[in-house]
Design a protein around this motif. Structure first.
Motif, PDB file in Angstrom:
ATOM      1  N   ARG A  59       0.837  -1.198   0.000  1.00  0.00           N
ATOM      2  CA  ARG A  59       0.000   0.000   0.000  1.00  0.00           C
ATOM      3  C   ARG A  59       0.876   1.253   0.000  1.00  0.00           C
ATOM      4  NH1 ARG A  59      -5.078  -0.697   3.998  1.00  0.00           N
ATOM      5  NH2 ARG A  59      -3.456  -0.669   5.596  1.00  0.00           N
ATOM      6  N   MET A  60       0.889   1.941  -1.147  1.00  0.00           N
ATOM      7  CA  MET A  60       1.654   3.166  -1.307  1.00  0.00           C
ATOM      8  C   MET A  60       0.828   4.146  -2.121  1.00  0.00           C
ATOM      9  SD  MET A  60       5.479   1.654  -2.159  1.00  0.00           S
ATOM     10  CE  MET A  60       4.862   0.497  -3.402  1.00  0.00           C
ATOM     11  N   PRO A  61       1.057   5.434  -1.964  1.00  0.00           N
ATOM     12  CA  PRO A  61       0.325   6.414  -2.772  1.00  0.00           C
ATOM     13  C   PRO A  61       0.720   6.304  -4.233  1.00  0.00           C
ATOM     14  CG  PRO A  61       2.101   7.468  -1.554  1.00  0.00           C
ATOM     15  CD  PRO A  61       1.989   6.068  -1.021  1.00  0.00           C
ATOM     16  N   GLY A  62      -0.213   6.670  -5.113  1.00  0.00           N
ATOM     17  CA  GLY A  62       0.058   6.557  -6.538  1.00  0.00           C
ATOM     18  C   GLY A  62       0.005   5.106  -6.969  1.00  0.00           C
ATOM     19  N   MET A  63       1.042   4.626  -7.623  1.00  0.00           N
ATOM     20  CA  MET A  63       1.101   3.226  -8.046  1.00  0.00           C
ATOM     21  C   MET A  63       1.397   2.343  -6.847  1.00  0.00           C
ATOM     22  SD  MET A  63       3.648   1.332 -10.782  1.00  0.00           S
ATOM     23  CE  MET A  63       3.224   2.471 -12.103  1.00  0.00           C
ATOM     24  N   ASP A  64       0.507   1.400  -6.570  1.00  0.00           N
ATOM     25  CA  ASP A  64       0.733   0.523  -5.418  1.00  0.00           C
ATOM     26  C   ASP A  64       1.701  -0.604  -5.762  1.00  0.00           C
ATOM     27  OD1 ASP A  64      -0.690  -1.391  -6.859  1.00  0.00           O
ATOM     28  OD2 ASP A  64      -2.516  -1.204  -5.676  1.00  0.00           O
TER      29      ASP A  64
END
Length: 218
Positions: free
Chosen positions: A56-61
């Motif tokens: 789970r990360m902002p933008g491209m996961d």
């Protein structure tokens, strides 16, 4: 020397992993990325042996980043990090081509062993957790395709037995004991199975076994 890049949006998490890995002479952190897109670019440029990937990360996961890294056909293998409450994401990452995953609360020695195993071409996934994931999300699996059926048909009877055992979560040693084979013979069978079904590693072989109906959830 095994080269690694760390992809995680938490700076302290990246720092902790980097400090741990750099304590080992055979591991080298060659890059760090704060989101998936940066991780994909860095993997293409640096061609590390292993990409340690958050989900789970902002933008491209991490799932999409894993898919792009694997589809690029490069040498890098992806080891995903997850937590117990993210089983669905972990399953999706495996289907995207990850070579395995570990829980974020894994012991330091488990993480180091996992990175080394993935770099060597093995898969890192606890057998019990493999079954849990596949049992939980088996209703989302597509039906057997003609290409999958062709690959399954290409396996010998013994190779089918070995694939079934792999999908059940057995180790090479356990398979050897069950079928009264030398462990070296089992390794040869496993290699042939992976080649015939077009799987990069044991995790992808397990998914193939369930996709084709060779193994059914308990």
């Amino acid at each position: 020397m095994t080269t690694v890049i760390i992809v995680d949006d938490q700076a302290l998490q990246r720092l902790g992993f980097s400090m741990l890995l750099e304590q080992h002479a055979d591991l080298s952190v060659v890059g760090e990325a704060a989101h998936g897109a940066e991780g994909v670019r860095m993997a293409a440029e640096l061609r590390p042996d292993v990409v340690l990937m958050d989900i789970r990360m902002p933008g491209m996961d991490g799932i999409e980043a894993t898919r792009r890294i694997v589809q690029s056909g490069g040498r890098s293998r992806v080891l995903v990090l997850t937590t117990f409450d993210l089983d669905e994401y972990a399953y999706s990452a495996l289907r995207a081509g990850a070579s395995g995953f570990l829980l974020k609360d894994a012991l330091p020695e488990e993480l180091i062993a996992g990175i080394r195993a993935v770099a060597a071409g093995d898969a890192v996934i606890a057998p019990g957790l493999t079954r849990k994931l596949i049992d939980a999300f088996t209703d989302r699996m597509p039906g057997q395709t003609p290409e999958q059926e062709r690959r399954l048909t290409a396996l010998t009877e013994r190779e089918r037995e070995v694939l079934t055992a792999m999908a059940t979560g057995w180790s090479n040693n356990e398979i050897a004991e069950r079928f009264s084979l030398a462990e070296s013979t089992v390794k040869s069978h496993v290699s042939r199975v992976l080649a015939k079904i077009g799987a990069r590693d044991r995790v992808q072989a397990v998914i193939f076994a369930y996709d084709t109906g060779l193994v059914r959830p308990a």
